[in-house]
Design an enzyme around this catalytic site. Structure first.
Site, PDB file in Angstrom:
ATOM      1  N   ASP A  67       0.868  -1.301   0.023  1.00 14.16           N
ATOM      2  CA  ASP A  67       0.057  -0.145  -0.097  1.00 14.16           C
ATOM      3  C   ASP A  67       0.912   1.179   0.001  1.00 14.16           C
ATOM      4  O   ASP A  67       2.045   1.223   0.276  1.00 14.16           O
ATOM      5  CB  ASP A  67      -0.944   0.099   1.273  1.00 14.16           C
ATOM      6  N   TYR A 125       6.832 -10.291   6.191  1.00 17.38           N
ATOM      7  CA  TYR A 125       7.099  -8.698   6.385  1.00 17.38           C
ATOM      8  C   TYR A 125       7.398  -8.386   8.049  1.00 17.38           C
ATOM      9  O   TYR A 125       7.167  -9.231   8.892  1.00 17.38           O
ATOM     10  CB  TYR A 125       5.468  -8.277   6.316  1.00 17.38           C
TER      11      TYR A 125
END
Length: 277
Positions: A67, A125
């Site tokens: 994002d 992540y």
């Protein structure tokens, strides 16, 4: 520094060959990773600069989307380039044009069938939280400042409940689909999920490795487990939230700037191969 560059290509031959990049970027200047002609994106910049340097149109594929504001250390990108391309020179020139916002960390020729997205078997992540009453200006662009004390043991206990295969509808932004289309599955498999403190400092790190991640899944898990650390939820409530498949029952969505797409794996089989057969 650019590493692991394989120049063993038939430079005198015609045609194109598949190439594999490992790319890092600072997400702040970009409206996400995926190409979008109306705004500046990481993939848009890479595509533009590589096409300019090679003097050929290029189509690139990334291992995953991030994002706006999210960073990456080990994003993997694949595409086809002219077989005569000097990869050393290409990487140097791309890095110069990107002016430190994007870095090609490594580049090599790959098998013709390699696909950065569909061949990936896992993604990892990391999310950083600066847990201290005073903010840290040197780390503010890449970590979430949480001033109130956090219960790291409770956060670690809550993270253990996401291990395995689950429907993560409670922790994902609902995908937009046409009325005639079937909603995609939000079932994912998580292999590792841990909270740790870095070197006895105020920096906490959430690390998660899974088959793939749906939109805002990692940030939702971070925000909700931070809420556990603040005493807003019990650690075991994460299991109930998963079962509810309702985003309204979960907690905070962590801001994007603390999130880093750390690396991507290509070992073993994809967890959903049987579903795609």
């Amino acid at each position: 520094m650019i590493t692991h560059i394989d120049q063993s290509n038939p430079s005198d031959g015609p045609g194109v060959r598949r190439v594999r990049f490992v790319v890092s970027y600072h997400g702040a200047p970009f409206h996400g990773f995926a190409a979008n002609r109306d705004v500046r994106t990481v993939m848009g910049e890479l595509t533009k600069h590589i096409a300019l340097i090679t003097r050929n149109p290029v189509e690139l594929t990334g291992a995953g989307r991030t994002d706006a504001g999210v960073h990456a250390w080990g994003q993997v990108v694949s595409g086809d380039l002219p077989a005569a391309t000097d990869l050393d020179d290409l990487a140097r020139r791309v890095n110069k044009l990107c002016e430190s916002t994007i870095s090609v960390r490594s580049i090599e020729w790959a098998d013709d069938e390699f696909d950065a997205r569909f061949d990936a078997t896992w993604r990892r992540y990391r999310y950083h939280v600066w847990n201290d009453p005073a903010p840290n200006p040197l780390l503010a662009a890449s970590s979430w400042h949480v001033a109130r004390p956090l219960d790291l043991d409770a956060m670690s206990a809550s993270a253990s409940h996401v291990l395995g295969e689950h429907d993560f509808a409670s922790f994902c932004r609902k995908p937009k689909v046409a009325a005639t289309e079937q909603e995609p599955s939000l079932v994912r498999r998580v292999y590792d999920a841990t909270w740790t403190r870095i070197d006895d400092s105020s920096m906490l790190c959430f690390e998660i490795r899974g088959s793939a991640f749906c939109h805002q899944m990692v940030r939702s898990l971070v925000g909700t487990t931070v809420d556990v650390g603040l005493g807003k939820f019990a650690p075991e409530s994460i299991g109930d939230m998963l079962a509810a498949r309702d985003r309204a029952v979960t907690g905070t969505v962590a801001p994007p700037h603390g999130l880093i797409m750390w690396d991507v794996g290509y070992d073993g089989d994809r967890w959903d191969d049987d579903r795609r057969a």
